[in-house]
Scaffold this motif. Sequence first.
Motif, PDB file in Angstrom:
ATOM      1  N   ARG A 179      34.335  45.619  32.741  1.00  0.00           N
ATOM      2  CA  ARG A 179      33.801  44.349  33.231  1.00  0.00           C
ATOM      3  C   ARG A 179      34.689  43.192  32.787  1.00  0.00           C
ATOM      4  N   ILE A 180      34.981  42.316  33.724  1.00  0.00           N
ATOM      5  CA  ILE A 180      35.708  41.093  33.416  1.00  0.00           C
ATOM      6  C   ILE A 180      34.930  39.926  34.009  1.00  0.00           C
ATOM      7  N   LYS A 181      35.184  38.742  33.500  1.00  0.00           N
ATOM      8  CA  LYS A 181      34.549  37.555  34.055  1.00  0.00           C
ATOM      9  C   LYS A 181      35.250  37.195  35.355  1.00  0.00           C
ATOM     10  N   LEU A 182      34.485  37.124  36.427  1.00  0.00           N
ATOM     11  CA  LEU A 182      35.033  36.812  37.742  1.00  0.00           C
ATOM     12  C   LEU A 182      34.857  35.326  38.018  1.00  0.00           C
ATOM     13  N   LYS A 183      35.967  34.628  38.218  1.00  0.00           N
ATOM     14  CA  LYS A 183      35.921  33.187  38.443  1.00  0.00           C
ATOM     15  C   LYS A 183      35.292  32.861  39.792  1.00  0.00           C
ATOM     16  N   LYS A 184      34.642  31.729  39.847  1.00  0.00           N
ATOM     17  CA  LYS A 184      33.989  31.235  41.061  1.00  0.00           C
ATOM     18  C   LYS A 184      32.854  32.166  41.458  1.00  0.00           C
ATOM     19  N   GLY A 185      32.943  32.823  42.616  1.00  0.00           N
ATOM     20  CA  GLY A 185      31.859  33.685  43.081  1.00  0.00           C
ATOM     21  C   GLY A 185      32.251  35.151  43.093  1.00  0.00           C
ATOM     22  N   THR A 186      31.340  35.973  43.613  1.00  0.00           N
ATOM     23  CA  THR A 186      31.559  37.418  43.666  1.00  0.00           C
ATOM     24  C   THR A 186      31.120  37.962  45.014  1.00  0.00           C
ATOM     25  N   VAL A 187      31.897  38.887  45.545  1.00  0.00           N
ATOM     26  CA  VAL A 187      31.498  39.698  46.688  1.00  0.00           C
ATOM     27  C   VAL A 187      31.523  41.151  46.236  1.00  0.00           C
ATOM     28  N   ILE A 188      30.486  41.898  46.581  1.00  0.00           N
ATOM     29  CA  ILE A 188      30.431  43.320  46.250  1.00  0.00           C
ATOM     30  C   ILE A 188      30.758  44.115  47.508  1.00  0.00           C
ATOM     31  N   TYR A 189      31.806  44.919  47.415  1.00  0.00           N
ATOM     32  CA  TYR A 189      32.210  45.785  48.525  1.00  0.00           C
ATOM     33  C   TYR A 189      31.773  47.217  48.236  1.00  0.00           C
ATOM     34  N   ARG A 190      31.104  47.830  49.219  1.00  0.00           N
ATOM     35  CA  ARG A 190      30.696  49.226  49.107  1.00  0.00           C
ATOM     36  C   ARG A 190      31.279  50.013  50.281  1.00  0.00           C
ATOM     37  N   PRO A 191      31.647  51.275  50.060  1.00  0.00           N
ATOM     38  CA  PRO A 191      32.216  52.055  51.165  1.00  0.00           C
ATOM     39  C   PRO A 191      31.201  52.272  52.275  1.00  0.00           C
ATOM     40  N   GLY A 192      31.681  52.198  53.504  1.00  0.00           N
ATOM     41  CA  GLY A 192      30.832  52.406  54.669  1.00  0.00           C
ATOM     42  C   GLY A 192      31.679  52.844  55.846  1.00  0.00           C
ATOM     43  N   GLU A 193      31.076  52.921  56.994  1.00  0.00           N
ATOM     44  CA  GLU A 193      31.795  53.329  58.197  1.00  0.00           C
ATOM     45  C   GLU A 193      32.445  52.151  58.910  1.00  0.00           C
ATOM     46  N   VAL A 194      31.978  50.942  58.621  1.00  0.00           N
ATOM     47  CA  VAL A 194      32.471  49.745  59.303  1.00  0.00           C
ATOM     48  C   VAL A 194      32.946  48.736  58.265  1.00  0.00           C
ATOM     49  N   GLY A 195      34.072  48.091  58.548  1.00  0.00           N
ATOM     50  CA  GLY A 195      34.558  47.028  57.686  1.00  0.00           C
ATOM     51  C   GLY A 195      33.938  45.700  58.084  1.00  0.00           C
ATOM     52  N   GLU A 196      33.232  45.079  57.159  1.00  0.00           N
ATOM     53  CA  GLU A 196      32.544  43.824  57.440  1.00  0.00           C
ATOM     54  C   GLU A 196      33.289  42.652  56.812  1.00  0.00           C
ATOM     55  N   VAL A 197      33.040  41.459  57.329  1.00  0.00           N
ATOM     56  CA  VAL A 197      33.631  40.235  56.792  1.00  0.00           C
ATOM     57  C   VAL A 197      32.555  39.479  56.020  1.00  0.00           C
ATOM     58  N   PRO A 198      32.781  39.187  54.741  1.00  0.00           N
ATOM     59  CA  PRO A 198      31.785  38.400  54.005  1.00  0.00           C
ATOM     60  C   PRO A 198      31.633  37.007  54.617  1.00  0.00           C
ATOM     61  N   GLU A 199      30.431  36.482  54.542  1.00  0.00           N
ATOM     62  CA  GLU A 199      30.199  35.118  55.018  1.00  0.00           C
ATOM     63  C   GLU A 199      30.273  34.116  53.881  1.00  0.00           C
ATOM     64  N   GLY A 200      30.414  34.624  52.676  1.00  0.00           N
ATOM     65  CA  GLY A 200      30.504  33.755  51.508  1.00  0.00           C
ATOM     66  C   GLY A 200      30.296  34.571  50.254  1.00  0.00           C
ATOM     67  N   THR A 201      30.176  33.901  49.123  1.00  0.00           N
ATOM     68  CA  THR A 201      29.988  34.611  47.864  1.00  0.00           C
ATOM     69  C   THR A 201      28.544  35.061  47.716  1.00  0.00           C
ATOM     70  N   GLY A 202      28.350  36.001  46.797  1.00  0.00           N
ATOM     71  CA  GLY A 202      27.014  36.526  46.553  1.00  0.00           C
ATOM     72  C   GLY A 202      26.580  37.571  47.556  1.00  0.00           C
ATOM     73  N   GLU A 203      27.484  38.011  48.416  1.00  0.00           N
ATOM     74  CA  GLU A 203      27.138  38.977  49.456  1.00  0.00           C
ATOM     75  C   GLU A 203      27.545  40.390  49.067  1.00  0.00           C
ATOM     76  N   GLU A 204      26.879  41.361  49.682  1.00  0.00           N
ATOM     77  CA  GLU A 204      27.296  42.756  49.631  1.00  0.00           C
ATOM     78  C   GLU A 204      27.680  43.168  51.043  1.00  0.00           C
ATOM     79  N   VAL A 205      28.890  43.686  51.197  1.00  0.00           N
ATOM     80  CA  VAL A 205      29.372  44.112  52.507  1.00  0.00           C
ATOM     81  C   VAL A 205      30.008  45.488  52.370  1.00  0.00           C
ATOM     82  N   THR A 206      30.239  46.140  53.496  1.00  0.00           N
ATOM     83  CA  THR A 206      30.869  47.457  53.477  1.00  0.00           C
ATOM     84  C   THR A 206      32.339  47.350  53.856  1.00  0.00           C
ATOM     85  N   TYR A 207      33.115  48.290  53.318  1.00  0.00           N
ATOM     86  CA  TYR A 207      34.512  48.410  53.721  1.00  0.00           C
ATOM     87  C   TYR A 207      34.739  49.781  54.341  1.00  0.00           C
ATOM     88  N   ALA A 208      35.701  49.848  55.241  1.00  0.00           N
ATOM     89  CA  ALA A 208      36.085  51.108  55.872  1.00  0.00           C
ATOM     90  C   ALA A 208      37.365  51.628  55.232  1.00  0.00           C
TER      91      ALA A 208
END
Length: 311
Positions: A179-208
């Motif tokens: 764990r490290i301190k992440l400056k500003k905001g955070t997006v959590i990427y989880r593996p999925g079938e489709v790559g999504e685009v975050p709309e901002g910080t604090g989101e969870e999206v999938t990556y392909a």
Amino acid sequence: MKRVATALILSTLFFFVGWATNHRELAFHWAPIIYHGVASDQDYITRVDFDGDWIGNNNWENQPTGDLSAHVYYSVIETETHYFLFYSLFHPRDYEPWCFPSLCHENDMESIQLVVRKDGNAWGALEAMETLAHNRIYLYVADYSVKPGYLRMQGKILREDGRPVIYVETYGHGIYGHRIKLKKGTVIYRPGEVGEVPEGTGEEVTYALVPIYDTLWQHRDEIGPGKLFDQAFEYRGVVLGAAFDGDDWGEDKANSPWGYPQALGTELSRGDWFLDPAKAFAYHATFPEPFSRTYLFNPYLEDLGLLGETR
């Protein structure tokens, strides 16, 4: 006779398709959960061809208008005893709030690699993980049966839902397994079938997942100004590109997966971490036996005519 030959061809094709599918399923099973620091959309992970081309030195300028859907590059290499799973995160910009040539550069690819032991079950057992953060590679282990080698041990692999967890810096995008301190905001990427685009910080999206072999590797000979790669070097007599071609701010500062020069010590060469991972990990750490360096599947060394060489 023709029917027999056709049947043999079809069964062979089925075997190799099944093999490739199994490797992709393995890569998906162990694909990491990514906690990514985000100050702007310049911190979003994406494809190298996010702007519709395979040119390296226009990515900085195309970042604001390109497709920033989330993708992670992967590779699977197999020995008699282990799988080596390589994952690369690409950003068009490595940046800071105020840019200087020594701080910022066009293109950025940081990577991790997992070592999975074949233990008789479908997915194997995760033994070790290495992460790249700028000029250093960090070693993490599943348990302390793996001992330090050339690299110091940083601790145990963090997991969530059975997957390894990594933390990616804001701006510079170095990757850590702790764990490290992440400056500003955070997006959590989880593996999925489709790559999504975050709309901002604090989101969870999938990556392909995107296979390195079918994409970046097929462009490996495109080396020079205005092409995808630059900074040619010799790997066991074969010329490859060490970096992505980049002209904005620091020139050609982002390494290709096969161009990393970190943690070489006295026994490794540039390129070994990706192309000959069994050799690299046998030097970086001490694994329980058996630990084979005989490859059953390494299409990169095979393409270079180097498979079977002992180094």
